[in-house]
Design a protein around this motif. Structure first.
Motif, PDB file in Angstrom:
ATOM      1  N   VAL A 108       0.857  -1.190   0.000  1.00  0.00           N
ATOM      2  CA  VAL A 108       0.000   0.000   0.000  1.00  0.00           C
ATOM      3  C   VAL A 108       0.889   1.234   0.000  1.00  0.00           C
ATOM      4  O   VAL A 108       2.038   1.186   0.441  1.00  0.00           O
ATOM      5  CB  VAL A 108      -0.959   0.011   1.216  1.00  0.00           C
ATOM      6  N   SER A 109       0.361   2.329  -0.488  1.00  0.00           N
ATOM      7  CA  SER A 109       1.156   3.553  -0.602  1.00  0.00           C
ATOM      8  C   SER A 109       1.487   4.146   0.766  1.00  0.00           C
ATOM      9  O   SER A 109       2.524   4.793   0.927  1.00  0.00           O
ATOM     10  CB  SER A 109       0.418   4.580  -1.456  1.00  0.00           C
ATOM     11  N   SER A 110       0.622   3.938   1.756  1.00  0.00           N
ATOM     12  CA  SER A 110       0.859   4.403   3.121  1.00  0.00           C
ATOM     13  C   SER A 110      -0.122   3.679   4.034  1.00  0.00           C
ATOM     14  O   SER A 110      -1.123   3.129   3.565  1.00  0.00           O
ATOM     15  CB  SER A 110       0.649   5.916   3.238  1.00  0.00           C
ATOM     16  N   ALA A 111       0.159   3.679   5.334  1.00  0.00           N
ATOM     17  CA  ALA A 111      -0.747   3.028   6.283  1.00  0.00           C
ATOM     18  C   ALA A 111      -0.516   3.582   7.677  1.00  0.00           C
ATOM     19  O   ALA A 111       0.620   3.846   8.066  1.00  0.00           O
ATOM     20  CB  ALA A 111      -0.544   1.517   6.287  1.00  0.00           C
ATOM     21  N   LYS A 112      -1.608   3.744   8.424  1.00  0.00           N
ATOM     22  CA  LYS A 112      -1.508   4.073   9.847  1.00  0.00           C
ATOM     23  C   LYS A 112      -1.054   2.814  10.580  1.00  0.00           C
ATOM     24  O   LYS A 112      -1.381   1.691  10.180  1.00  0.00           O
ATOM     25  CB  LYS A 112      -2.868   4.513  10.399  1.00  0.00           C
ATOM     26  N   LEU A 113      -0.325   2.987  11.667  1.00  0.00           N
ATOM     27  CA  LEU A 113       0.172   1.874  12.457  1.00  0.00           C
ATOM     28  C   LEU A 113      -0.993   0.975  12.888  1.00  0.00           C
ATOM     29  O   LEU A 113      -1.984   1.451  13.421  1.00  0.00           O
ATOM     30  CB  LEU A 113       0.925   2.399  13.678  1.00  0.00           C
ATOM     31  N   GLN A 135     -16.887  13.596   1.311  1.00  0.00           N
ATOM     32  CA  GLN A 135     -16.744  14.805   2.120  1.00  0.00           C
ATOM     33  C   GLN A 135     -15.307  15.334   2.098  1.00  0.00           C
ATOM     34  O   GLN A 135     -14.828  15.917   3.071  1.00  0.00           O
ATOM     35  CB  GLN A 135     -17.180  14.525   3.565  1.00  0.00           C
ATOM     36  N   ASN A 136     -14.594  15.091   0.998  1.00  0.00           N
ATOM     37  CA  ASN A 136     -13.205  15.535   0.833  1.00  0.00           C
ATOM     38  C   ASN A 136     -12.283  15.025   1.937  1.00  0.00           C
ATOM     39  O   ASN A 136     -11.330  15.704   2.329  1.00  0.00           O
ATOM     40  CB  ASN A 136     -13.125  17.065   0.738  1.00  0.00           C
ATOM     41  N   GLY A 137     -12.560  13.821   2.436  1.00  0.00           N
ATOM     42  CA  GLY A 137     -11.723  13.219   3.471  1.00  0.00           C
ATOM     43  C   GLY A 137     -10.300  13.009   2.979  1.00  0.00           C
ATOM     44  O   GLY A 137     -10.052  12.849   1.790  1.00  0.00           O
ATOM     45  N   ARG A 138      -9.355  12.979   3.913  1.00  0.00           N
ATOM     46  CA  ARG A 138      -7.937  12.857   3.578  1.00  0.00           C
ATOM     47  C   ARG A 138      -7.507  11.402   3.530  1.00  0.00           C
ATOM     48  O   ARG A 138      -7.017  10.917   2.527  1.00  0.00           O
ATOM     49  CB  ARG A 138      -7.134  13.633   4.625  1.00  0.00           C
ATOM     50  N   ASP A 139      -7.660  10.677   4.632  1.00  0.00           N
ATOM     51  CA  ASP A 139      -7.291   9.262   4.694  1.00  0.00           C
ATOM     52  C   ASP A 139      -8.455   8.404   4.190  1.00  0.00           C
ATOM     53  O   ASP A 139      -9.599   8.846   4.184  1.00  0.00           O
ATOM     54  CB  ASP A 139      -6.957   8.851   6.134  1.00  0.00           C
ATOM     55  N   CYS A 194      -9.711  -2.641   9.005  1.00  0.00           N
ATOM     56  CA  CYS A 194      -9.532  -2.008   7.702  1.00  0.00           C
ATOM     57  C   CYS A 194      -8.091  -1.548   7.515  1.00  0.00           C
ATOM     58  O   CYS A 194      -7.343  -1.395   8.468  1.00  0.00           O
ATOM     59  CB  CYS A 194     -10.469  -0.810   7.548  1.00  0.00           C
ATOM     60  N   TRP A 195      -7.739  -1.340   6.248  1.00  0.00           N
ATOM     61  CA  TRP A 195      -6.522  -0.620   5.924  1.00  0.00           C
ATOM     62  C   TRP A 195      -6.882   0.853   6.007  1.00  0.00           C
ATOM     63  O   TRP A 195      -7.923   1.277   5.504  1.00  0.00           O
ATOM     64  CB  TRP A 195      -6.051  -0.971   4.516  1.00  0.00           C
ATOM     65  N   GLN A 196      -6.048   1.643   6.668  1.00  0.00           N
ATOM     66  CA  GLN A 196      -6.238   3.085   6.718  1.00  0.00           C
ATOM     67  C   GLN A 196      -5.001   3.747   6.154  1.00  0.00           C
ATOM     68  O   GLN A 196      -3.897   3.553   6.658  1.00  0.00           O
ATOM     69  CB  GLN A 196      -6.493   3.589   8.141  1.00  0.00           C
ATOM     70  N   SER A 197      -5.206   4.518   5.110  1.00  0.00           N
ATOM     71  CA  SER A 197      -4.088   5.241   4.504  1.00  0.00           C
ATOM     72  C   SER A 197      -3.651   6.365   5.433  1.00  0.00           C
ATOM     73  O   SER A 197      -4.343   6.705   6.396  1.00  0.00           O
ATOM     74  CB  SER A 197      -4.521   5.796   3.149  1.00  0.00           C
ATOM     75  N   ASP A 198      -2.515   6.949   5.118  1.00  0.00           N
ATOM     76  CA  ASP A 198      -1.979   8.039   5.932  1.00  0.00           C
ATOM     77  C   ASP A 198      -1.443   9.111   4.992  1.00  0.00           C
ATOM     78  O   ASP A 198      -0.367   8.960   4.420  1.00  0.00           O
ATOM     79  CB  ASP A 198      -0.869   7.521   6.850  1.00  0.00           C
ATOM     80  N   GLY A 199      -2.195  10.163   4.803  1.00  0.00           N
ATOM     81  CA  GLY A 199      -1.757  11.232   3.916  1.00  0.00           C
ATOM     82  C   GLY A 199      -2.838  11.607   2.928  1.00  0.00           C
ATOM     83  O   GLY A 199      -3.962  11.133   2.990  1.00  0.00           O
TER      84      GLY A 199
END
Length: 170
Positions: free
Chosen positions: A25-30, A134-138, A45-50
């Motif tokens: 994945v391109s990024s992930a929260k711990l 809603q223009n969410g980031r992660d 779930c996988w949660q991206s970070d950024g």
């Protein structure tokens, strides 16, 4: 490519090739990485970070015939973390190429099918989350499945040198 939400279960026309791939994945929260994406548990779930885009990649050890990619999302649980625009790219030869239009999702809940017609032989796929609700980031993705066509199917025969050179990874 066609997207279908909450499809029928128990498809006899497909077989699951998800775990035969190497995932990244391109990024992930711990604590919310690839393992949670593949664990078949809707509560993780996988949660991206950024910032978007976020990318989920799968690389197969050999060319695999892909019929469909399924992504599990749940707007009721994840709200602004839910993907709203998703794209699918495949590596079937030398370069990644889009296999369809960008899929727009409106508050999805359940499995979203991205069907490929015709069946595509690939070495690697990328699912790109281009925007969230809603223009969410992660982003949150609760599961992913890659389905091949019925066992025994084969790629059409091609005799060109370029096709032969691109049909295996060295």
């Amino acid at each position: 490519m066609e997207a279908v939400e909450d499809p029928k279960e128990g498809d006899d026309d497909f077989y699951d090739v998800t775990l035969s791939a190497t995932w990244s994945v391109s990024s992930a929260k711990l604590g919310n990485g690839v393992l949670q994406l593949l664990d078949d548990d809707e509560t993780t779930c996988w949660q991206s970070d950024g910032s978007t885009p976020h990318v989920i990649s799968a690389t197969f050890p050999h060319r695999v015939l892909i019929q469909e990619v399924r992504v599990l999302v749940n707007h009721d649980m994840d709200e602004s973390y839910t993907p709203a625009r998703v794209g699918l790219w495949v590596l079937s030869g030398m370069d990644f190429e889009s296999v369809g239009e960008i899929v727009e999702l409106d508050q999805p809940k359940g499995w979203v099918h991205m069907q490929m017609t015709p069946v595509v032989g690939v070495f690697s796929i990328q699912v790109a989350i281009l925007a969230n609700h809603q223009n969410g980031r992660d982003s949150h993705v609760r599961g992913i499945k890659v389905l091949g066509c019925v066992q025994g199917a084969s790629l059409p025969s091609h005799s060109s040198i370029a096709f032969s050179q691109a049909s295996v990874i060295r």
